[in-house]
Scaffold this motif. Structure first.
Motif, short mmCIF file in Angstrom:
data_model
loop_
_atom_site.label_atom_id
_atom_site.label_comp_id
_atom_site.label_asym_id
_atom_site.label_seq_id
_atom_site.Cartn_x
_atom_site.Cartn_y
_atom_site.Cartn_z
N ILE A 163 21.58 15.38 -25.30
CA ILE A 163 22.57 15.89 -24.35
C ILE A 163 21.98 17.03 -23.52
N GLU A 164 21.28 17.94 -24.19
CA GLU A 164 20.73 19.10 -23.49
C GLU A 164 19.67 18.69 -22.46
N ARG A 165 18.80 17.77 -22.85
CA ARG A 165 17.68 17.40 -21.98
C ARG A 165 18.05 16.39 -20.91
N GLU A 166 19.07 15.58 -21.17
CA GLU A 166 19.41 14.52 -20.23
C GLU A 166 20.59 14.87 -19.31
N ALA A 167 21.23 16.00 -19.55
CA ALA A 167 22.44 16.34 -18.78
C ALA A 167 22.19 16.31 -17.27
N ASP A 168 21.13 16.94 -16.82
CA ASP A 168 20.85 17.00 -15.39
C ASP A 168 20.58 15.61 -14.82
N ARG A 169 19.78 14.82 -15.53
CA ARG A 169 19.44 13.49 -15.04
C ARG A 169 20.67 12.58 -15.00
N LEU A 170 21.48 12.64 -16.07
CA LEU A 170 22.69 11.82 -16.09
C LEU A 170 23.60 12.15 -14.92
N ALA A 171 23.78 13.43 -14.67
CA ALA A 171 24.63 13.84 -13.55
C ALA A 171 24.04 13.39 -12.22
N ALA A 172 22.73 13.54 -12.06
CA ALA A 172 22.07 13.14 -10.82
C ALA A 172 22.14 11.64 -10.60
N ASP A 173 22.12 10.89 -11.70
CA ASP A 173 22.15 9.43 -11.61
C ASP A 173 23.57 8.86 -11.56
N GLY A 174 24.58 9.72 -11.54
CA GLY A 174 25.96 9.26 -11.43
C GLY A 174 26.51 8.65 -12.71
N VAL A 175 26.02 9.13 -13.86
CA VAL A 175 26.44 8.58 -15.14
C VAL A 175 27.54 9.45 -15.75
N ALA A 213 29.67 22.46 -34.83
CA ALA A 213 30.41 23.09 -33.73
C ALA A 213 29.59 23.11 -32.44
N LYS A 214 28.29 23.37 -32.54
CA LYS A 214 27.45 23.39 -31.34
C LYS A 214 27.41 22.01 -30.70
N LEU A 215 27.26 20.97 -31.52
CA LEU A 215 27.22 19.62 -30.98
C LEU A 215 28.54 19.27 -30.31
N GLN A 216 29.64 19.68 -30.91
CA GLN A 216 30.95 19.42 -30.30
C GLN A 216 31.07 20.09 -28.94
N ARG A 217 30.56 21.32 -28.83
CA ARG A 217 30.60 22.03 -27.54
C ARG A 217 29.76 21.32 -26.49
N LEU A 218 28.59 20.84 -26.90
CA LEU A 218 27.73 20.11 -25.97
C LEU A 218 28.41 18.83 -25.50
N MET A 219 29.09 18.14 -26.40
CA MET A 219 29.79 16.91 -26.06
C MET A 219 30.89 17.17 -25.04
N ILE A 255 18.78 15.27 -32.90
CA ILE A 255 18.37 14.36 -31.83
C ILE A 255 19.52 14.18 -30.83
N PHE A 256 20.74 14.05 -31.34
CA PHE A 256 21.90 13.90 -30.44
C PHE A 256 22.04 15.12 -29.54
N ALA A 257 21.95 16.32 -30.15
CA ALA A 257 22.10 17.55 -29.37
C ALA A 257 21.00 17.68 -28.33
N ARG A 258 19.77 17.34 -28.74
CA ARG A 258 18.64 17.44 -27.82
C ARG A 258 18.79 16.46 -26.66
#
Length: 244
Positions: A88-100, A113-119, A83-86
């Motif tokens: 980050i992957e799904r919200e990255a664009d919205r967070l960036a667009a919203d200035g978060v 390791a994959k989760l760490q890379r996403l973080m 859930i954490f990885a998902r």
């Protein structure tokens, strides 16, 4: 009657920290698997994050996974990590667009390791954003954080890089996972539990606390706004004496 202009303006809680409790119970109460509750809780996070800047929150810290949560079943832990990885992957664009700006605190060494890379990726991508500072505590425990900080400072002192006599509150704060993040004004815990559960013990030493019986998936923007309203009228003296 006194002049209304002399009344103190309500205080704002610019940094709110939340212990998001009750996801599993929310699902169990409905006869569903606990992970359904965690997924519903992740949806609630999205809503709170989007609304936070509009209600005066500049810094939001959420407790996603504690150092003690590894005691849960393997199925639940793996599900949470997914859930954490998902998120980050799904919200990255919205967070960036919203200035978060998104950051993480806690010991990352045990995470996939994959989760760490996403973080790292989303921290880098959002590093310059300022509309909302979102901090996620994952594999976080306050005692663990302080212990790691003490070990680091002790090792620095052992090789002569710092003088032990110079270690003070400010130096410790600068070496915590939360370095650069202001202390929370308000800590909220959902689900009716009245424990702090090892969440930000150093940083929240003078925070105000609010405990609500609402389970996290049912926690609404309206309830958050009501809590902020009550906070605004609290008298915060930080060990001092109230002045007229």
């Amino acid at each position: 009657m006194g002049d209304k202009s002399d009344a103190k303006a309500p205080r704002e809680a610019s940094h709110v920290a939340i212990i998001m409790d009750g996801n599993g119970r929310w699902a169990t109460n409905r006869g569903w698997p606990r992970l359904v509750g965690h997924r519903k809780g992740a949806e609630r996070v999205k809503q709170i994050v989007r609304a936070a800047p509009e209600i005066g929150i500049q810094w939001l810290t959420i407790y996603a996974f504690s150092t003690e949560n590894w005691k849960r079943s393997t199925e639940e832990v793996l599900g949470l990590m997914s859930i954490f990885a998902r998120y980050i992957e799904r919200e990255a664009d919205r967070l960036a667009a919203d200035g978060v700006r998104m950051r993480f605190i806690g010991d990352r060494s045990k995470l996939d390791a994959k989760l760490q890379r996403l973080m790292v990726g989303i921290e880098t991508r959002t590093a310059g954003l300022t509309r909302l500072n979102l901090t996620v505590a994952i594999n976080y425990g306050g005692r663990d954080e302080i212990t790691r900080t003490i070990r680091h400072l002790a090792s620095e002192a052992a090789v002569g890089r710092i003088d032990p006599a110079q270690i003070n509150d400010a130096m410790i704060s600068q070496h915590l996972d939360s370095a650069g993040i202001p202390d929370p004004d308000l800590v909220i815990r959902t689900s009716g539990e009245t424990r702090t559960s090892n969440f930000l013990p150093w940083q929240a030493a003078y925070a105000e606390y609010e405990f609500t019986p609402t389970l996290w998936p049912d926690f609404t923007i309206d309830e958050l706004s009501e809590i902020l309203g009550r906070f605004g009228h609290r008298d915060r003296r930080f060990g001092g004496v109230a002045t007229a």
